[in-house]
Design an enzyme around this catalytic site. Structure first.
Site, PDB file in Angstrom:
ATOM      1  N   GLU A 148      20.495  54.196  90.234  1.00 59.52           N
ATOM      2  CA  GLU A 148      19.833  54.742  91.417  1.00 59.52           C
ATOM      3  C   GLU A 148      20.433  56.076  91.885  1.00 59.52           C
ATOM      4  O   GLU A 148      20.980  56.188  92.987  1.00 59.52           O
ATOM      5  CB  GLU A 148      19.871  53.715  92.565  1.00 59.52           C
ATOM      6  CG  GLU A 148      19.134  52.432  92.237  1.00 59.52           C
ATOM      7  CD  GLU A 148      19.075  51.459  93.403  1.00 59.52           C
ATOM      8  OE1 GLU A 148      18.165  50.616  93.424  1.00 59.52           O
ATOM      9  OE2 GLU A 148      19.937  51.550  94.303  1.00 59.52           O
ATOM     10  N   GLU A 299      14.572  46.412  88.975  1.00 59.71           N
ATOM     11  CA  GLU A 299      15.103  45.593  90.064  1.00 59.71           C
ATOM     12  C   GLU A 299      14.002  45.249  91.057  1.00 59.71           C
ATOM     13  O   GLU A 299      13.273  46.124  91.508  1.00 59.71           O
ATOM     14  CB  GLU A 299      16.194  46.341  90.862  1.00 59.71           C
ATOM     15  CG  GLU A 299      17.477  46.618  90.146  1.00 59.71           C
ATOM     16  CD  GLU A 299      18.511  47.251  91.079  1.00 59.71           C
ATOM     17  OE1 GLU A 299      18.371  47.095  92.314  1.00 59.71           O
ATOM     18  OE2 GLU A 299      19.428  47.907  90.581  1.00 59.71           O
TER      19      GLU A 299
END
Length: 665
Positions: A148, A299
């Site tokens: 991320e 995710e």
């Protein structure tokens, strides 16, 4: 790519945090739940290199082998989001510095500056070691870079970045005089004499020059893409497994540039059921980031997301299954959870998981079993078909996100604006692609470019050709009013966009929906947002201002351009009446453009059209938990029950149907 022949159902896994007995129990439970892929290693740098220069990744090699022996494949991550203490302790010069001038300390993640040369050196060394030792292992099917990018931090203001910033500016503008002219630095006596004088946008008594702030964001995006390319280059020397990064539209990255050098697209999402439009928006965007290649959801929560400070609510029964089926149907190859086993320590202890920290099924466990049953049921159909390209496209722009971060007016937020715009198409049953500025426009009939302050000349050229050949391009609102340097045009209000639209922009100003209104398509509605008002000239005035400072002037115009049209939407209709007006506008031009990919599915129910050797397939999913219905476009067969279907088909809460039409549409 190695990832062929199955749909993946996966989880993020942290074997380095547990002992061997727990690892064995986790694998046994993964097999029971149908987990066939895991992601490992992204936060394990200190396990791999506990002391500088002492690197050992043998533990992870053993884990990958054991997983593969149990028919579970692995995506290996680079651990660069969490550098170990030996890299940062006593070295504030290596740390991220935020816009307030605060230097980050060790802890959490993303605390180091990814541009610092020593960080880059150590990152390259650990990645090279991992790739060399693990890159050819059976069972390793892919790589994820870092974790991320720019999730918790924005632009870094450290001394390393200051030096790189000045070089970036010089490469871009060549001379300081060109920068001064482009940025209009004569305002407030900001004129610079050399690049080294140009500040970073740190603390200041009032707002920074718009060009300075916008360009620094673009600089930061360029550097994180550079870091990704550097990591991928190292991996490719030792492994041919495809490479991705798990990103989000929330993060400060340029996705078009970032994924240009990667092999497949993946994203993380924690949208709630109430915000399922954001989930579907991501699917429609990531399907087109690497067009023609399946995306991964790397995710999502099996139940709810949480940290020490906050939490979301658990999903309703059935929603996780609806998410999974819709993602597979819209072009996804993998649906993965964060996380497998609840973390017993750290800042995300409360986060929902498949198993609790003590090894029992968590509250989302039964939902995971539902997903696995659905995956097995639809897998052969998904593998035999592919998503159709839509006829309608909405352009997503990370540059537009940057411009609106610099110039948010009264708190405008690009992600919110574009998702709400997209949601209207969704609720109208129009099948849509979300595309990037650089995406080709071939095959589309209707094109929307809302909320894009700056449209590059290359895009305008492409969109003009699209209209010339018969497409309808709807530009606005908040589109075209700024130059590439985030300044105002001086030749006309909307620059090159205006020059091809057939209109003259009279004013741009904020419309107050309490005091401004206009009429279009037989509907009167309040007008809002920063708006452009037009003298229609030789074009057709479709929407007229009836109340407010620009009464009698046009806010929607239509201009014939070749075989197609350019439609200018200068202001955003607001409220319930505004929603009706926008739906009428969309329906009108969709019909005129010949858009056929449209259903009458009830709001909360989506249709994902796919095509295979046997013909057209509709995957219909109820997302809102209220049940729904859709009218079929002909006679078909329900592939899950092998029964003929026609007419109006109803679905229960979170139910899905897969329908093959008798004749190819």
């Amino acid at each position: 790519m190695k990832m062929n022949g199955k749909l993946y159902h996966g989880a993020c896994f942290y074997p380095e945090l547990w002992d061997e007995d727990v690892l064995d129990e986790d694998i046994r439970m993964m097999k029971r739940t149908g987990i066939n892929v895991v992601r490992i290693g992204e936060f394990a740098w200190s396990r791999m290199e506990p002391e500088e220069g002492r690197i050992d990744v043998g533990f992870f090699a053993g884990v990958i082998r054991k997983l593969y022996d149990n028919k579970i494949e692995t995506v290996m991550c680079t651990p660069t989001a969490t550098p170990p203490i030996w890299l940062t302790h006593g070295h504030p010069e290596r740390m991220h510095v935020n816009e307030k001038g605060e230097t980050m300390g060790h802890g959490s993640r993303q605390h180091a500056c990814t541009n610092h040369p020593y960080f880059r050196k150590r990152a390259r060394l650990i990645i090279e070691h991992i790739a060399k030792e693990l890159g050819q292992l059976p069972g390793l099917i892919g790589w994820q870079l870092d974790n991320e990018f720019k999730c918790h931090v924005a632009e870094c203001m450290c001394e390393t970045c200051r030096t790189l910033w000045h070089k970036w500016l010089e490469d871009r503008y060549q001379t300081i005089d060109r920068l001064n002219e482009a940025w209009g630095t004569g305002v407030w006596s900001e004129t610079y004499q050399c690049f080294e004088q140009v500040p970073q946008p740190g603390p200041t008594p009032f707002l920074h020059n718009s060009s300075l702030r916008t360009m620094y964001q673009l600089f930061s995006m360029d550097k994180i893409s550079e870091f990704a390319r550097e990591q991928a280059e190292v991996i490719r020397a030792y492994s041919d497994a495809p490479i991705t990064h798990n990103s989000s539209v929330m993060f400060g990255v340029d996705h078009e540039d970032l994924f240009k050098g990667l092999d497949f697209a993946s994203f993380d999402t924690y949208a709630s059921q109430e915000n399922s439009a954001a989930f579907l928006f991501n699917c429609d965007l990531w399907r087109n980031i690497k067009k023609g290649r399946p995306f991964w959801i790397m995710e999502t929560s099996p139940s709810y997301s949480a940290s020490l400070e906050s939490y979301a609510m658990p999903h309703q029964n059935g929603y996780l299954k609806a998410e999974a089926v819709s993602s597979y149907a819209l072009g996804g190859a993998a649906f993965c959870y964060w996380l497998w086993r609840q973390q017993r320590a750290g800042s995300e202890q409360p986060h929902g998981s498949v198993l609790s920290a003590w090894g029992e099924p968590d509250v989302g466990y039964e939902h995971v079993l539902e997903v696995e049953r659905a995956r097995r049921e639809v897998e052969h159909i998904m593998l035999a078909t592919a998503p159709l390209q839509a006829e309608t496209a909405v352009v997503y722009s990370d540059r537009a996100k940057v411009f609106l971060k610099t110039e948010p007016h009264r708190g405008l937020h690009y992600r919110t604006l574009i998702t709400e715009f997209y949601d209207r198409l969704l609720k109208m049953g129009i099948y849509r692609d979300v595309i990037l500025e650089g995406s080709p426009l071939d095959g589309y009939k209707l094109l929307f470019t809302p909320f894009i302050h700056y449209l590059p000349p290359a895009f305008i050229k492409k969109a003009k050709a699209f209209a010339q050949s018969g497409g309808i391009w709807i530009a606005g609102p908040l589109t075209g009013g700024r130059t590439e340097h985030h300044t105002i045009h001086t030749d006309c209000g909307l620059g090159d966009l205006e020059k091809c639209s057939g209109v003259k922009t009279l004013f741009t100003f904020p419309m107050d929906e309490r005091n401004s209104s206009g009429t279009a398509f037989g509907v009167k509605a309040p007008q809002s947002l920063w708006s452009a008002v037009f003298e229609a000239g030789g074009t057709k005035a479709v929407g007229m201002i009836e109340k407010g400072p620009a009464s009698g002037k046009a806010f929607i115009t239509e201009h014939k351009y070749g075989k197609g049209k350019i439609v200018m939407l200068g202001s955003m209709p607001a409220g319930e009446a505004g929603d009706i007006m926008m739906k009428k506008l969309i329906s009108h031009y969709a019909e005129e453009a010949g858009v056929t990919q449209k259903t009458d599915a009830t709001p909360g129910t989506v249709v994902a059209p796919r095509k295979g050797a046997d013909g057209l397939v509709w995957v219909v999913i109820n997302m809102d938990g209220n049940g729904g219905a859709v009218t079929l476009d002909g006679n078909g067969t329900d592939l899950l029950s092998d029964r003929p279907v026609s007419g109006r088909v109803t679905l229960g809460p979170h139910e899905y149907r897969v329908i093959l039409f008798s004749e190819s549409k």
